[in-house]
Structure formats: C-alpha cells, structure tokens
Design a protein around this motif. Structure first.
Motif, PDB file in Angstrom:
ATOM      1  N   ILE A 112      37.179 -30.148 -15.226  1.00 15.47           N
ATOM      2  CA  ILE A 112      37.116 -28.682 -15.653  1.00 15.47           C
ATOM      3  C   ILE A 112      38.693 -28.405 -15.335  1.00 15.47           C
ATOM      4  CG2 ILE A 112      36.554 -26.178 -14.893  1.00 15.47           C
ATOM      5  CD1 ILE A 112      34.301 -27.807 -15.874  1.00 15.47           C
ATOM      6  N   ALA A 113      39.338 -27.852 -16.510  1.00 16.73           N
ATOM      7  CA  ALA A 113      40.623 -27.463 -16.507  1.00 16.73           C
ATOM      8  C   ALA A 113      41.101 -26.179 -15.810  1.00 16.73           C
ATOM      9  CB  ALA A 113      41.221 -27.543 -18.049  1.00 16.73           C
ATOM     10  N   PRO A 114      42.444 -26.123 -15.461  1.00 18.06           N
ATOM     11  CA  PRO A 114      42.728 -24.830 -14.520  1.00 18.06           C
ATOM     12  C   PRO A 114      42.398 -23.602 -15.485  1.00 18.06           C
ATOM     13  CG  PRO A 114      44.175 -26.447 -14.165  1.00 18.06           C
ATOM     14  CD  PRO A 114      43.259 -27.023 -15.200  1.00 18.06           C
ATOM     15  N   PHE A 115      42.558 -23.723 -16.730  1.00 13.65           N
ATOM     16  CA  PHE A 115      42.373 -22.549 -17.744  1.00 13.65           C
ATOM     17  C   PHE A 115      40.894 -22.171 -17.708  1.00 13.65           C
ATOM     18  CE2 PHE A 115      41.037 -21.057 -22.085  1.00 13.65           C
ATOM     19  CZ  PHE A 115      41.587 -20.033 -22.163  1.00 13.65           C
ATOM     20  N   GLU A 116      40.152 -23.474 -17.702  1.00 16.39           N
ATOM     21  CA  GLU A 116      38.521 -22.919 -17.664  1.00 16.39           C
ATOM     22  C   GLU A 116      38.265 -22.325 -16.204  1.00 16.39           C
ATOM     23  OE1 GLU A 116      36.181 -26.122 -20.049  1.00 16.39           O
ATOM     24  OE2 GLU A 116      37.775 -27.255 -18.849  1.00 16.39           O
ATOM     25  N   LYS A 117      38.791 -22.802 -15.245  1.00 13.39           N
ATOM     26  CA  LYS A 117      38.413 -22.188 -13.940  1.00 13.39           C
ATOM     27  C   LYS A 117      38.783 -20.671 -13.873  1.00 13.39           C
ATOM     28  CE  LYS A 117      39.090 -26.369 -11.310  1.00 13.39           C
ATOM     29  NZ  LYS A 117      40.014 -27.018 -10.420  1.00 13.39           N
ATOM     30  N   TYR A 118      39.963 -20.599 -14.632  1.00 18.97           N
ATOM     31  CA  TYR A 118      40.526 -19.140 -14.757  1.00 18.97           C
ATOM     32  C   TYR A 118      39.646 -18.157 -15.360  1.00 18.97           C
ATOM     33  CZ  TYR A 118      43.163 -15.562 -17.378  1.00 18.97           C
ATOM     34  OH  TYR A 118      43.764 -14.496 -17.994  1.00 18.97           O
ATOM     35  N   SER A 119      39.001 -18.644 -16.619  1.00 23.02           N
ATOM     36  CA  SER A 119      38.160 -18.242 -17.361  1.00 23.02           C
ATOM     37  C   SER A 119      36.860 -17.578 -16.735  1.00 23.02           C
ATOM     38  CB  SER A 119      37.949 -18.757 -18.550  1.00 23.02           C
ATOM     39  OG  SER A 119      39.333 -18.718 -19.466  1.00 23.02           O
ATOM     40  N   ILE A 120      36.388 -18.535 -15.826  1.00 20.53           N
ATOM     41  CA  ILE A 120      35.027 -18.589 -15.277  1.00 20.53           C
ATOM     42  C   ILE A 120      35.085 -17.433 -14.216  1.00 20.53           C
ATOM     43  CG2 ILE A 120      33.754 -19.592 -13.430  1.00 20.53           C
ATOM     44  CD1 ILE A 120      34.017 -22.033 -14.897  1.00 20.53           C
ATOM     45  N   VAL A 121      36.280 -17.197 -13.420  1.00 15.32           N
ATOM     46  CA  VAL A 121      36.401 -16.238 -12.587  1.00 15.32           C
ATOM     47  C   VAL A 121      36.723 -14.953 -13.294  1.00 15.32           C
ATOM     48  CG1 VAL A 121      37.904 -15.455 -10.506  1.00 15.32           C
ATOM     49  CG2 VAL A 121      37.429 -17.885 -10.882  1.00 15.32           C
ATOM     50  N   CYS A 122      37.323 -14.894 -14.355  1.00 14.18           N
ATOM     51  CA  CYS A 122      37.412 -13.672 -15.026  1.00 14.18           C
ATOM     52  C   CYS A 122      36.099 -13.129 -15.659  1.00 14.18           C
ATOM     53  CB  CYS A 122      38.523 -13.870 -16.440  1.00 14.18           C
ATOM     54  SG  CYS A 122      40.330 -14.081 -15.957  1.00 14.18           S
ATOM     55  N   MET A 123      35.245 -13.932 -15.876  1.00 17.79           N
ATOM     56  CA  MET A 123      33.738 -13.679 -16.482  1.00 17.79           C
ATOM     57  C   MET A 123      33.083 -13.409 -15.116  1.00 17.79           C
ATOM     58  SD  MET A 123      32.874 -16.260 -19.359  1.00 17.79           S
ATOM     59  CE  MET A 123      33.327 -17.802 -18.684  1.00 17.79           C
ATOM     60  N   ALA A 124      33.239 -13.628 -14.122  1.00 22.69           N
ATOM     61  CA  ALA A 124      32.236 -13.444 -13.278  1.00 22.69           C
ATOM     62  C   ALA A 124      32.633 -11.986 -12.622  1.00 22.69           C
ATOM     63  CB  ALA A 124      32.570 -14.443 -12.001  1.00 22.69           C
ATOM     64  N   ALA A 125      34.143 -11.811 -12.662  1.00 21.47           N
ATOM     65  CA  ALA A 125      34.777 -10.638 -11.904  1.00 21.47           C
ATOM     66  C   ALA A 125      34.150  -9.393 -13.037  1.00 21.47           C
ATOM     67  CB  ALA A 125      36.221 -10.703 -11.880  1.00 21.47           C
ATOM     68  N   ARG A 126      34.279  -9.668 -14.244  1.00 18.84           N
ATOM     69  CA  ARG A 126      33.922  -8.707 -15.194  1.00 18.84           C
ATOM     70  C   ARG A 126      32.700  -8.233 -15.432  1.00 18.84           C
ATOM     71  NH1 ARG A 126      35.847  -5.429 -19.127  1.00 18.84           N
ATOM     72  NH2 ARG A 126      34.532  -5.054 -20.911  1.00 18.84           N
ATOM     73  N   LYS A 127      31.890  -9.238 -15.569  1.00 21.91           N
ATOM     74  CA  LYS A 127      30.351  -9.259 -16.113  1.00 21.91           C
ATOM     75  C   LYS A 127      29.319  -9.467 -15.082  1.00 21.91           C
ATOM     76  CE  LYS A 127      29.850  -7.730 -19.283  1.00 21.91           C
ATOM     77  NZ  LYS A 127      29.838  -6.363 -19.730  1.00 21.91           N
ATOM     78  N   GLY A 128      29.769  -9.985 -13.833  1.00 26.68           N
ATOM     79  CA  GLY A 128      29.047 -10.093 -12.892  1.00 26.68           C
ATOM     80  C   GLY A 128      27.865 -11.324 -13.004  1.00 26.68           C
ATOM     81  N   ILE A 129      28.468 -12.299 -13.864  1.00 26.60           N
ATOM     82  CA  ILE A 129      27.512 -13.134 -14.081  1.00 26.60           C
ATOM     83  C   ILE A 129      27.434 -14.328 -12.992  1.00 26.60           C
ATOM     84  CG2 ILE A 129      27.437 -15.523 -15.670  1.00 26.60           C
ATOM     85  CD1 ILE A 129      29.030 -14.035 -17.822  1.00 26.60           C
ATOM     86  N   GLU A 130      26.315 -14.738 -12.633  1.00 24.25           N
ATOM     87  CA  GLU A 130      25.830 -15.393 -11.551  1.00 24.25           C
ATOM     88  C   GLU A 130      26.051 -16.955 -11.576  1.00 24.25           C
ATOM     89  OE1 GLU A 130      21.830 -14.739 -10.497  1.00 24.25           O
ATOM     90  OE2 GLU A 130      22.344 -12.602 -10.117  1.00 24.25           O
ATOM     91  N   GLN A 131      26.343 -17.739 -10.443  1.00 25.65           N
ATOM     92  CA  GLN A 131      26.769 -18.921 -10.163  1.00 25.65           C
ATOM     93  C   GLN A 131      25.805 -20.066 -11.020  1.00 25.65           C
ATOM     94  OE1 GLN A 131      27.473 -19.960  -6.454  1.00 25.65           O
ATOM     95  NE2 GLN A 131      29.309 -18.231  -6.094  1.00 25.65           N
TER      96      GLN A 131
END
Length: 493
Positions: A399-418
C-alpha cells in the motif's frame, strides 16, 4: 415613741432614695429585655382565659417591657431586629437568601403572627455524638442543611455565625405544627420529629427518617421536621395571612380600613414595569381572591398542557432522528455494497480513466474532484515532505503512502468502516487501523480533514510558502498549484 417613728420614717425615706438611685444607675435595656409581651395587640383567644394571678403577672411584665421599648425610636428598634408595633424579635436566618427571608419575617411581625415566632435555634454539635441524643442532633442538623443547601453534605456550612437560627417560614404548615409541638420535650432526642404519614404527605421521603427511637421507643416511625418550603411558597402563605388579617382589621374598624385604602391609593408608582405588574396582580388578588385563585389555576393548567405537548414533541423528534439515522446507515451500506459490486477496487481507486468515467465518485469520497484531490496530496505531503509520496501509483503490491492518505481521507469524510477498506484493499482490519494512526496526525497538522480544506489558501500546509520556494516544493498561490514559481499541470502530477 416619737423618736422611734422619726427614725423609722428616715429609714423608709432613705430606702426610697436608694431605690431611686439604683433605678437611675440601671444599664440601658438589652436586646432580650426589649421584646414586648407577645400577647399584646392580639385578638382574644383561649390563651386569654387564664387565672387572675397569671393575668396580673403578665400585665406587670408587659408594662415593664413597654416602658423600656418606648425609650427607643422606631428606627433603633428595627435596627435591633424588633418590630416597633408588635415587639416581635427577628433574627438572621441561616438560609442562603437570608435577606429575602427577613423581609418576609418583617411582614409577619407587622401583622403580629406569633405562629412564626420565635425563630428555631439550631443546636450545636453534641458533646456525646455516639449517644442516641447525639445522633439525633447531628441527624437533624444534617437534614436542615440538606434542605437549605442542596449541595452541602454533613452539618457544617462555612461562614455561618456561632448562634444559628432557622425561620419557621421554611417549614410547611403541617410540619411546622408538629415541630412546634415537640419543642417542649425535655430531651432533645424527642424534639424536631414529624409522623411519617404527615412527612410523606408534605414532600419528605425515606431519606428524612429519624434513625433513633422516638418517645414511644419505635424506630422509623418519625421523620425530621425538614425546612422544605420554598420562599415562593412561604410568600404565598404570608399573603393569605395578610389577607385574613386585613379582613379582620376591616371588620373591627371600618373607618381605619378606609384610611388604609386611601393611603394605598396614594402610594408612589414604581418605575420597573415588572414591579408595577406585580403590584397590580397583588391588588387584584386582594380585591377578589377567588377570581385570582381561579386565574392562577387556569394558568397552571395551561402550563401543564404546554409541558405535556413539549414532552410529546421531544419524543417525536427523538423518534424521527433515530429513523433518519437508521435510514442514512442503510443508504450508506447499500451504496458501499453497490460500489464494491460495481468494480470499486484498489486499482480503480487510483486509476485516472476510472475517475474520468465516474467524476462524481471522487467528490463523494473526498469532497474534491480527482485531480484536486491528487494536487492537494502533493501540495501537502509531496516533494519529500513524506518519503515516497507519489500520486502516480498502480494499486498493486504494498500500500503506497498516497493510498494510505486516500483511505484516511475517505474514512474521515464518509465514515466508511474498516471492514470495507479491508475488503477493497485486500488487507486485514489491523492494517487499516495502523494507516489511520499513522496518517491522521499528519492530516491534522495539514489543517483538518483533507476533504474539507479550502483550495484558495495560499500556503503549503506543512511549510511556509517562502520555504517551499527555496526547497522546490509544491505550494498553492491564488488557487494555482505552483512549484519554483511555475504553474503545475494537475493532470500530469
């Protein structure tokens, strides 16, 4: 014989002179000696039917008190806490609002209401606290402070005088009647008690039960006489007493009542509108108590009706809120499932062509178009700010840093669960949790959830603009992504 009579007359005259001299040397009357006989100026009742000797003694005592108090002016008597007309003695109550309490007690003293006098002296700390009497004294003190000071636990309140008094207006009428009846008991263990049925009917509960045996040797059959009447209720009680007093006074002397009415009509009008309205209501209540009571009851009924309506609206609002939350969760789950089933996977999430076909997706997940999301990531974390941060990734391997960054942005904005991320990226939940712990502090440093940041801010989120120019880092300037003073093409990053 004549000599003897002269001598005896001299002795008697000398004794009379000494008596007059002693009277002249007597100290001024003390506060306790200034109190008038409480039976003066009161209507005839059963207490007036006493024996001749008792009447004579009372008259002599009252004449002494009258002569002593008449030496002082009204203002001095009031300063000493004595009503100039009735002679009733006022103290300072230990209640939190002692000023308002004393104002009400002055009104009672003015109508010579002896049922509220004298004040109740509060016993000090017992010498033998472990005895039944000591426990009862301590329990009563704690009970008094519990009702007067809701936040106090125990029987000590800082700042109170050594001699402590409680005004009887703090006790409800039925409780007050039983309290006064116990004050003649020789043992303090049997004082300040009220039968449980009377106590419960007047707002007390099991926490007010006496813990020691009563005069009959029974436990938990009596409660402490508790000061649980508010000043507002006490004021209403006093107003009723004043009404009865004025009616009796008017019946006894109609001409005096007419003079009082004339005096009241000439009283100055208060400037405060609320005070004037209160005066008007009091006059209306005094003129027609039945109509005032009926109006008061109607207002109470209206208030209760409104309270019930508000409670029902609150229930309905809570119900609708729960239904809305449930519906939103259902829609969220359905959309997530639809995205996963429709080909949303790790490769698709970093593929430019995929986002061109679904331009709404990036706005939904990140709050920004796909190009802006990448530009924001590069501006904040690219050019060496975060090692190996690059927006051009394949979506394969680690998992690239950009993907990790995108995952956290999605979780913070939409509340998508783990579990959803774990399914999309082919990782377990613990890995997704690590990404969150690693990247959330960086995003907070960059100014909050990246999906909500403003494109027009003219700075790099982790470094100063001038420093970015010196280091050759990306930065925002007038809404343009810049590097070394040159506008960058977002699609080529």
């Amino acid at each position: 014989m004549g000599k003897k009579s002269k001598k005896s007359n001299k002795k008697s005259n000398g004794g009379k002179g000494q008596q007059q001299q002693q009277q002249q040397q007597q100290p001024p009357p003390t506060r306790s000696s200034l109190r008038l006989n409480p039976n003066q100026n009161t209507p005839t009742d059963s207490t007036a039917l006493s024996t001749t000797n008792t009447s004579t003694a009372t008259a002599a005592a009252s004449s002494t008190n009258v002569s002593s108090t008449t030496q002082l002016g009204d203002s001095e008597l009031k300063r000493r806490g004595i009503d100039p007309t009735t002679g009733l003695q006022l103290e300072t109550c230990i209640c939190p609002d002692s000023t308002k309490c004393k104002e009400l007690m002055w009104r009672l003293a003015a109508i010579n209401d002896q049922s509220m006098f004298p004040y109740l002296p509060l016993s000090g700390h017992p010498a033998y606290p472990n005895s039944d009497t000591g426990k009862h004294i301590t329990g009563f003190r704690e009970n008094v402070f519990k009702h007067l000071y809701a936040e106090v636990k125990g029987d000590v309140v800082e700042g109170l005088p050594k001699k402590q008094y409680v005004a009887l207006l703090h006790f409800k009428p039925e409780i007050r009647k039983h309290l006064v009846s116990t004050l003649d008991q020789s043992r303090k263990q049997f004082k300040w008690r009220v039968p449980v049925d009377v106590a419960y009917a007047n707002g007390l509960d099991t926490s007010d039960l006496c813990k020691t045996p009563d005069i009959n040797g029974e436990v938990k059959k009596t409660c402490f006489a508790s000061p649980n009447q508010s000043l507002k209720d006490a004021k209403r009680e006093i107003q009723e007493k004043e009404r009865v007093y004025n009616e009796q006074k008017a019946a006894a002397n109609p001409s005096m009542a007419q003079e009082d009415n004339n005096d009241n009509s000439m009283s100055p009008v208060r400037k405060n509108p609320a005070a004037r309205e209160l005066d008007r209501l009091e006059r209306d209540a005094a003129a027609n108590p039945r109509a005032a009571a009926l109006k008061h009851q109607q207002q109470n009924d209206t208030i209760e009706s409104l309270k019930a309506e508000i409670a029902e609206l609150k229930k309905e609002a809570v119900k609708k809120e729960k239904e809305h939350a449930k519906e939103m969760n259902t829609q969220h789950d359905l959309l997530t499932a639809e995205l996963v089933e429709g080909g949303l996977n790790r490769k698709a999430l970093v593929n430019d062509d995929y986002h061109k076909k679904k331009p709404w997706l990036s706005k939904y997940l990140y709050g920004l178009p796909w190009g802006a999301h990448k530009a924001r990531g590069m501006a904040c974390f690219g050019s060496g700010v975060v090692p190996d941060f690059d927006c051009n990734v394949s979506g394969e391997g680690n998992i690239a840093p950009f993907e990790k960054y995108s995952i956290v942005c999605m979780a913070a904005r939409k509340g998508i669960e783990q579990p959803t991320f774990a399914a999309i990226y082919g990782r377990d939940r613990s890995s997704i949790s690590l990404y969150w712990k690693e990247w959330m502090p960086l995003i907070k440093m960059a100014g909050g959830y990246m999906s909500e940041l403003d494109l027009e801010m003219n700075h790099n989120y982790l470094k100063d603009v001038d420093l970015c120019k010196e280091m050759g880092l990306l930065y925002m300037d007038d809404g343009q992504l810049m590097k070394n003073g040159v506008v960058q093409d977002v699609d080529k990053l």
